[in-house]
Design a protein around this motif. Sequence first.
Motif, PDB file in Angstrom:
ATOM      1  N   VAL A 106       0.737  -1.301  -0.478  1.00  0.00           N
ATOM      2  CA  VAL A 106       0.007  -0.029   0.033  1.00  0.00           C
ATOM      3  C   VAL A 106       1.064   1.247  -0.380  1.00  0.00           C
ATOM      4  CG1 VAL A 106      -1.251   1.231   0.953  1.00  0.00           C
ATOM      5  CG2 VAL A 106      -1.677  -1.366   1.203  1.00  0.00           C
ATOM      6  N   LEU A 107       0.683   2.213  -1.281  1.00  0.00           N
ATOM      7  CA  LEU A 107       1.414   2.828  -1.091  1.00  0.00           C
ATOM      8  C   LEU A 107       1.077   4.339  -0.610  1.00  0.00           C
ATOM      9  CD1 LEU A 107       1.902   3.679  -4.613  1.00  0.00           C
ATOM     10  CD2 LEU A 107       3.444   1.971  -3.052  1.00  0.00           C
ATOM     11  N   PRO A 108       1.802   5.344   0.336  1.00  0.00           N
ATOM     12  CA  PRO A 108       1.676   6.083   1.312  1.00  0.00           C
ATOM     13  C   PRO A 108       0.325   7.073   0.275  1.00  0.00           C
ATOM     14  CG  PRO A 108       4.137   6.677   1.048  1.00  0.00           C
ATOM     15  CD  PRO A 108       3.457   5.564   0.161  1.00  0.00           C
ATOM     16  N   VAL A 109      -1.088   7.657   0.521  1.00  0.00           N
ATOM     17  CA  VAL A 109      -1.777   8.096  -0.303  1.00  0.00           C
ATOM     18  C   VAL A 109      -2.187  10.261  -0.361  1.00  0.00           C
ATOM     19  CG1 VAL A 109      -4.189   8.871  -0.055  1.00  0.00           C
ATOM     20  CG2 VAL A 109      -3.703   6.289   0.728  1.00  0.00           C
ATOM     21  N   PRO A 110      -1.307  10.522  -1.343  1.00  0.00           N
ATOM     22  CA  PRO A 110      -1.707  11.443  -1.079  1.00  0.00           C
ATOM     23  C   PRO A 110      -3.144  12.176  -0.787  1.00  0.00           C
ATOM     24  CG  PRO A 110      -0.412  10.975  -3.317  1.00  0.00           C
ATOM     25  CD  PRO A 110      -0.724   9.538  -3.021  1.00  0.00           C
ATOM     26  N   TYR A 111      -3.219  13.749   0.390  1.00  0.00           N
ATOM     27  CA  TYR A 111      -3.979  14.011   0.052  1.00  0.00           C
ATOM     28  C   TYR A 111      -4.084  15.781   0.420  1.00  0.00           C
ATOM     29  CZ  TYR A 111      -7.582  14.957   4.006  1.00  0.00           C
ATOM     30  OH  TYR A 111      -9.509  15.007   4.180  1.00  0.00           O
ATOM     31  N   LEU A 112      -4.103  15.796  -0.545  1.00  0.00           N
ATOM     32  CA  LEU A 112      -4.606  17.378  -1.842  1.00  0.00           C
ATOM     33  C   LEU A 112      -5.554  18.298  -1.881  1.00  0.00           C
ATOM     34  CD1 LEU A 112      -2.040  18.876  -3.669  1.00  0.00           C
ATOM     35  CD2 LEU A 112      -3.086  18.016  -5.069  1.00  0.00           C
ATOM     36  N   ASN A 113      -5.238  19.387  -1.090  1.00  0.00           N
ATOM     37  CA  ASN A 113      -6.070  20.664  -1.249  1.00  0.00           C
ATOM     38  C   ASN A 113      -5.753  20.695  -2.654  1.00  0.00           C
ATOM     39  OD1 ASN A 113      -7.918  23.384  -1.341  1.00  0.00           O
ATOM     40  ND2 ASN A 113      -6.939  22.888   1.007  1.00  0.00           N
ATOM     41  N   SER A 114      -7.537  21.397  -3.347  1.00  0.00           N
ATOM     42  CA  SER A 114      -6.733  21.220  -5.041  1.00  0.00           C
ATOM     43  C   SER A 114      -7.309  22.500  -4.994  1.00  0.00           C
ATOM     44  CB  SER A 114      -7.883  20.902  -5.710  1.00  0.00           C
ATOM     45  OG  SER A 114      -7.900  18.944  -5.924  1.00  0.00           O
ATOM     46  N   ASP A 115      -7.464  23.727  -3.933  1.00  0.00           N
ATOM     47  CA  ASP A 115      -7.650  24.754  -3.805  1.00  0.00           C
ATOM     48  C   ASP A 115      -6.402  25.327  -4.146  1.00  0.00           C
ATOM     49  OD1 ASP A 115     -10.160  25.303  -4.302  1.00  0.00           O
ATOM     50  OD2 ASP A 115     -10.310  24.900  -2.062  1.00  0.00           O
ATOM     51  N   ASN A 116      -5.987  24.985  -2.967  1.00  0.00           N
ATOM     52  CA  ASN A 116      -4.367  25.912  -2.534  1.00  0.00           C
ATOM     53  C   ASN A 116      -2.776  25.023  -2.762  1.00  0.00           C
ATOM     54  OD1 ASN A 116      -4.425  24.122  -0.327  1.00  0.00           O
ATOM     55  ND2 ASN A 116      -4.807  25.359   0.522  1.00  0.00           N
ATOM     56  N   GLN A 117      -3.036  23.501  -3.630  1.00  0.00           N
ATOM     57  CA  GLN A 117      -1.581  22.519  -3.993  1.00  0.00           C
ATOM     58  C   GLN A 117      -1.755  22.312  -2.613  1.00  0.00           C
ATOM     59  OE1 GLN A 117      -2.088  20.928  -6.944  1.00  0.00           O
ATOM     60  NE2 GLN A 117      -3.808  21.829  -7.528  1.00  0.00           N
ATOM     61  N   GLN A 118      -1.919  22.352  -1.307  1.00  0.00           N
ATOM     62  CA  GLN A 118      -1.132  22.150  -0.130  1.00  0.00           C
ATOM     63  C   GLN A 118      -1.771  20.530   0.350  1.00  0.00           C
ATOM     64  OE1 GLN A 118       1.298  24.196   1.936  1.00  0.00           O
ATOM     65  NE2 GLN A 118       0.757  25.184  -0.532  1.00  0.00           N
ATOM     66  N   SER A 119      -0.017  19.609   0.417  1.00  0.00           N
ATOM     67  CA  SER A 119      -0.523  18.380   0.691  1.00  0.00           C
ATOM     68  C   SER A 119       0.279  18.343   2.138  1.00  0.00           C
ATOM     69  CB  SER A 119       0.743  17.698   0.299  1.00  0.00           C
ATOM     70  OG  SER A 119      -0.339  16.361   0.030  1.00  0.00           O
ATOM     71  N   SER A 120      -1.116  17.569   3.242  1.00  0.00           N
ATOM     72  CA  SER A 120      -1.370  16.799   3.855  1.00  0.00           C
ATOM     73  C   SER A 120      -0.450  15.945   4.291  1.00  0.00           C
ATOM     74  CB  SER A 120      -3.359  17.272   4.939  1.00  0.00           C
ATOM     75  OG  SER A 120      -2.620  16.665   5.769  1.00  0.00           O
ATOM     76  N   TYR A 232     -16.765  19.181   2.333  1.00  0.00           N
ATOM     77  CA  TYR A 232     -15.395  18.691   2.209  1.00  0.00           C
ATOM     78  C   TYR A 232     -16.154  17.823   0.523  1.00  0.00           C
ATOM     79  CZ  TYR A 232     -13.035  19.636   6.265  1.00  0.00           C
ATOM     80  OH  TYR A 232     -12.448  20.144   7.221  1.00  0.00           O
ATOM     81  N   HIS A 233     -15.693  18.399  -1.399  1.00  0.00           N
ATOM     82  CA  HIS A 233     -15.920  18.284  -2.427  1.00  0.00           C
ATOM     83  C   HIS A 233     -14.788  17.218  -2.563  1.00  0.00           C
ATOM     84  CE1 HIS A 233     -19.434  20.766  -2.143  1.00  0.00           C
ATOM     85  NE2 HIS A 233     -18.250  21.633  -1.512  1.00  0.00           N
ATOM     86  N   TYR A 234     -14.838  15.960  -2.304  1.00  0.00           N
ATOM     87  CA  TYR A 234     -13.607  15.120  -2.673  1.00  0.00           C
ATOM     88  C   TYR A 234     -13.411  14.296  -4.138  1.00  0.00           C
ATOM     89  CZ  TYR A 234     -12.428  14.617   2.546  1.00  0.00           C
ATOM     90  OH  TYR A 234     -12.417  15.418   3.869  1.00  0.00           O
ATOM     91  N   ASN A 235     -12.953  14.210  -4.203  1.00  0.00           N
ATOM     92  CA  ASN A 235     -12.388  13.364  -5.710  1.00  0.00           C
ATOM     93  C   ASN A 235     -11.489  11.885  -4.797  1.00  0.00           C
ATOM     94  OD1 ASN A 235     -14.014  13.960  -7.805  1.00  0.00           O
ATOM     95  ND2 ASN A 235     -12.586  16.221  -7.738  1.00  0.00           N
ATOM     96  N   VAL A 236     -11.602  10.811  -5.602  1.00  0.00           N
ATOM     97  CA  VAL A 236     -10.955   9.989  -4.889  1.00  0.00           C
ATOM     98  C   VAL A 236     -10.113   8.692  -6.314  1.00  0.00           C
ATOM     99  CG1 VAL A 236     -11.072   7.498  -3.051  1.00  0.00           C
ATOM    100  CG2 VAL A 236     -11.807   9.199  -2.094  1.00  0.00           C
ATOM    101  N   TYR A 237      -9.115   8.864  -5.865  1.00  0.00           N
ATOM    102  CA  TYR A 237      -8.119   7.376  -7.816  1.00  0.00           C
ATOM    103  C   TYR A 237      -7.996   7.298  -6.535  1.00  0.00           C
ATOM    104  CZ  TYR A 237      -8.944  12.723  -8.977  1.00  0.00           C
ATOM    105  OH  TYR A 237      -9.511  13.811  -9.627  1.00  0.00           O
ATOM    106  N   PHE A 238      -8.491   5.671  -7.565  1.00  0.00           N
ATOM    107  CA  PHE A 238      -8.002   4.291  -6.514  1.00  0.00           C
ATOM    108  C   PHE A 238      -7.402   3.855  -7.917  1.00  0.00           C
ATOM    109  CE2 PHE A 238      -8.802   0.064  -4.814  1.00  0.00           C
ATOM    110  CZ  PHE A 238      -8.985   0.189  -3.203  1.00  0.00           C
ATOM    111  N   ASP A 239      -6.347   3.061  -7.648  1.00  0.00           N
ATOM    112  CA  ASP A 239      -4.820   1.676  -9.056  1.00  0.00           C
ATOM    113  C   ASP A 239      -5.024   0.972  -8.272  1.00  0.00           C
ATOM    114  OD1 ASP A 239      -6.050   4.175 -11.197  1.00  0.00           O
ATOM    115  OD2 ASP A 239      -3.896   5.075 -10.625  1.00  0.00           O
ATOM    116  N   MET A 240      -5.020   0.113  -9.198  1.00  0.00           N
ATOM    117  CA  MET A 240      -4.157  -1.185  -8.677  1.00  0.00           C
ATOM    118  C   MET A 240      -3.250  -1.745  -9.664  1.00  0.00           C
ATOM    119  SD  MET A 240      -6.873  -3.794  -6.348  1.00  0.00           S
ATOM    120  CE  MET A 240      -6.589  -3.492  -4.487  1.00  0.00           C
ATOM    121  N   TYR A 241      -2.009  -2.382  -9.350  1.00  0.00           N
ATOM    122  CA  TYR A 241      -1.214  -2.335 -10.464  1.00  0.00           C
ATOM    123  C   TYR A 241      -0.284  -3.913 -10.388  1.00  0.00           C
ATOM    124  CZ  TYR A 241      -0.969   2.553 -11.390  1.00  0.00           C
ATOM    125  OH  TYR A 241      -0.580   3.315 -12.172  1.00  0.00           O
ATOM    126  N   LYS A 242      -0.719  -5.217 -10.956  1.00  0.00           N
ATOM    127  CA  LYS A 242       0.218  -6.254 -10.984  1.00  0.00           C
ATOM    128  C   LYS A 242       0.993  -6.453 -11.727  1.00  0.00           C
ATOM    129  CE  LYS A 242      -1.179 -11.210 -10.743  1.00  0.00           C
ATOM    130  NZ  LYS A 242      -0.671 -11.514  -9.810  1.00  0.00           N
TER     131      LYS A 242
END
Length: 279
Positions: A106-120, A232-242
């Motif tokens: 499981v990779l770190p999950v970027p949590y990004l505020n799209s308004d100011n491009q700040q990541s927590s 809070y208006h979210y977009n959740v992106y979810f990818d899996m690789y093999k």
Amino acid sequence: MKIKKAIAIIIMVFVSAVTFAQTKKLDKIIKRDYQIIEGTIAKISDKTVEYSLPGETVQISLDVSQIARIDFASGRSQTFDVSPENNAPVSNQIVVQEIKPNTIAVLPVPYLNSDNQQSSEDMAKFAQNDLYNKLLDKSSNIFPLTVQDLRTTNSLLHKAGIDHTNIDETPIQDLEKILGVDNIVAAKISYTMSESSTATTYNSGSAKVSDNNKKVKTNDISTTSANTQMYYHYNVYFDMYKNTTKIYSQTRKPFLNLKDSWIDSISYLLKRSPIYVKK
């Protein structure tokens, strides 16, 4: 009659030109933060891409390090790889691990505020831990896959100089070598915020009757309280690789606009991924 015909021809040419302009296909720039920009590409160099927005002639320059892919109006696509000289965590610094079959990280999950491009950083770790625990809880549903210990994952990434701020810029094939796994789950959460304020007024008082029973005096007390609700208006992106191949890719917006609504979307997407088998 000739004048009328000439006017009719001019009108037809004008309408055709307008129609063509409206139906003209645009190039699409897909940024690494998943933002899509539609416009017309004017120039591509090793460091920048210059483009103009629809209806404008001013050219805008965008650094290629921010671009994941360009889908041209012609149908051709161009993918942009991150060069080692601009991003320290790759290539020469990769320590190759032995690949453990049927292991998922499981990779770190970027949590990004799209308004100011700040990541927590705190929320990136929290989201990664949440997804990791969900996989552990459903270990029987993802058999024969084994979840790599989160400390091992983060330790190996740290040694390679990779964290939530640059995880999107590292190729999957490099991540599999760094982590020694053949399966990877990569999620990302972006959001915007809005607020709504409501005011409530409470009235209280007492009535006094005069001696002649004709006049009524009232002492009113009015109290107003304000309440502000954050959404809070979210977009959740979810990818899996093999084995470096993307086997699953979905985007979901939570039904509710609450602070923790992204958690429900992660659960929803996980249960519908190809690694999950209902018992």
